[in-house]
Design a protein around this motif. Structure first.
Motif, PDB file in Angstrom:
ATOM      1  N   ILE A   1      29.601  51.560  58.954  1.00 24.48           N
ATOM      2  CA  ILE A   1      29.850  51.428  60.709  1.00 24.48           C
ATOM      3  C   ILE A   1      28.135  50.820  60.538  1.00 24.48           C
TER       4      ILE A   1
ATOM      5  N   ARG B   1      32.880  50.209  66.622  1.00 27.22           N
ATOM      6  CA  ARG B   1      32.591  51.399  65.977  1.00 27.22           C
ATOM      7  C   ARG B   1      33.536  52.503  66.297  1.00 27.22           C
TER       8      ARG B   1
ATOM      9  N   PHE C   1      35.719  53.264  62.399  1.00 26.25           N
ATOM     10  CA  PHE C   1      35.062  55.300  62.692  1.00 26.25           C
ATOM     11  C   PHE C   1      36.381  55.972  62.069  1.00 26.25           C
TER      12      PHE C   1
ATOM     13  N   TYR D   1      28.422  58.639  59.993  1.00 24.71           N
ATOM     14  CA  TYR D   1      28.731  58.036  60.829  1.00 24.71           C
ATOM     15  C   TYR D   1      27.348  57.706  61.574  1.00 24.71           C
TER      16      TYR D   1
END
Length: 478
Positions: free
Chosen positions: A67, A75, A79, A128
């Protein structure tokens, strides 16, 4: 740099928050449940902790790194490629757990009450927010949930018959805390528009490879408790586990620096000579501050253990005093090795070199536990853990010797060793001045800390030079 320092503070705060509930409740529940029931709780939690490692599939490391490297527009896709691996692992582990508990385990209640824990790990996407360097808003929400569970323990848990209730509060609070991560995440993803959701085989391969060292870590960080519980009594397990809890809390605060610094290190290009020098300097500073802080905390825990155990846990736990004194020795090698492992080896994607020390450590730990625990119980487990941590630290240094100037990074260690020995001797020589155990610990800790600061400047360490330069800079501005 301001954002990095802010993230270090809030990440450290988060690590404290997720551990502060058991820390604050420990004196209370240790007196209610006693050594035997707390041993049962420790045994079950050690199994859940092991399953947690499998569910997360290395996302705390792999997820944070990927990330951090991803462009903002990518992203969301990155993710979901990562989290789908965690989701699949969570579904498999939870299903097998339910099957085994339902058909092969007695005292099913203490195992069923852990199911919210397992679901919480499936939903754990803190990696994250560590990757993007934005954790503040999530931490505030989680703090509210955690302290809510703390209040519930004191309001509801009243007798030894409330063990299931106590375990349920901890399990469900973790589940609720991780839901809040998703609220923040989904709000952020709305701004990205349509996000591609897919499963990534390349990421799965990396996660499986990373699972090897994590499996090894869990052998001597969590599974060792399972071994002590199986090879000795639940009372001995209680001594072994409770003596480590305070040390692990201290370690989580120290190692939080590595978690925040890892995304920054991942962006440094070691192929560039200027970046390579920058990386060396960053690691040197991180090692120096982390090591010196960890040595101070080690001394404070060791010299206060006799009073702390009686004051914090109660007289029933006095036999574990020496466990706590000696297990404090794992702080420094764990913190020092953690800087090298997280901020360099892992940040640079050297997964093989990251794995080797943990695999070797797991083998050493299992062998030592099998030999020492049946004979000496909790004391044997503590000896095994200390030897393992020092071995892992040595292996961590050895595997990266070709990339870094370790002589430069560790140039201050002789000074730190002398400082450590001096304040340790001082800490044990300071007598109890008053009747209050707590006040004696405060007085002793204050004296040790003041002497520690004096010695830092007396030995002209790099850290003292940094503070002097900072003070001079402030004076010029004013």
């Amino acid at each position: 740099m301001k954002k990095v320092l802010s993230n270090i503070f809030f990440t450290a705060m988060y690590q404290v928050v997720i551990l502060i509930v058991p820390l604050v409740t420990m004196p209370y529940v240790s007196r209610i449940f006693g050594t035997e029931l707390l041993g049962i709780n420790s045994f079950v939690i050690s199994i859940i902790g092991f399953l947690n490692m499998i569910i997360l599939m290395g996302m705390s490391q792999l997820g944070t790194r990927e990330i951090a490297k991803a462009d903002k527009k990518d992203r969301g896709s990155v993710f979901f490629q990562l989290w789908f691996i965690q989701l699949a692992s969570g579904l498999i582990v939870t299903s097998l757990y339910l099957l085994i508990v339902s058909f092969f385990v007695g005292n099913k209640g203490v195992y069923y009450i852990q199911i919210p824990y397992l679901i919480a790990y499936v939903l754990d996407i803190s990696w994250y927010f560590l990757g993007i360097g934005e954790v503040k808003k999530v931490i505030v929400r989680n703090t509210i949930v955690k302290f809510g569970s703390l209040i519930l323990v004191f309001l509801i848990v009243k007798s030894s018959s409330d063990l299931l209730l106590y375990m349920g509060i901890n399990s469900i609070s973790t589940f609720l805390a991780n839901i809040f991560f998703w609220i923040s995440l989904l709000k952020e993803f709305k701004a990205y528009g349509k996000i591609k959701k897919s499963f990534s085989v390349p990421y799965l391969k990396q996660a499986l490879f990373l699972l090897i060292p994590l499996f090894a870590i869990q052998v001597y960080n969590t599974f060792d408790k399972t071994l002590v519980g199986l090879l000795s009594t639940k009372t001995e397990l209680s001594f072994y586990d409770q003596s480590q809890k305070i040390v692990r809390i201290v370690l989580s605060i120290v190692t939080s620096i590595s978690l925040v610094m890892m995304p920054l290190m991942a962006k440094v290009d070691t192929g560039d000579s200027e970046d390579s020098s920058k990386l060396q300097l960053l690691l040197k500073k991180s090692v120096e501050y982390t090591t010196l802080i960890s040595l101070l905390l080690t001394v404070l825990l060791m010299c206060n253990s006799r009073d702390f155990v009686r004051w914090f846990f109660g007289n029933e736990f006095v036999p574990m005093t020496y466990n706590m004194i000696f297990v404090s020795l794992i702080i420094a090698p764990n913190a020092f090795g953690g800087v090298l492992a997280n901020q360099f080896t892992l940040a640079k994607g050297l997964l093989k070199h990251y794995s080797i020390p943990f695999i070797a450590g797991a083998i050493i730990d299992v062998i030592l536990n099998l030999i020492l625990v049946p004979r000496w119980g909790a004391d044997g487990g503590t000896i095994a853990l200390i030897v393992t941590e020092f071995c892992v630290c040595i292996f961590r240094v050895y595997v990266i010797r070709k990339w870094l100037d370790l002589k430069d990074i560790c140039s201050e260690f002789f000074k730190y060793t002398i400082i450590f020995v001096l304040i340790l001797v001082l800490g044990f020589l300071i007598p109890n001045f008053v009747a209050s155990l707590f006040l004696n610990m405060v007085i002793r800790s204050s004296i040790v800390f003041v002497v520690f600061l004096i010695l830092i400047f007396l030995f002209q360490t790099n850290i003292s030079k940094d503070f002097t330069a900072l003070l001079n800079k402030v004076k010029k501005k004013t």
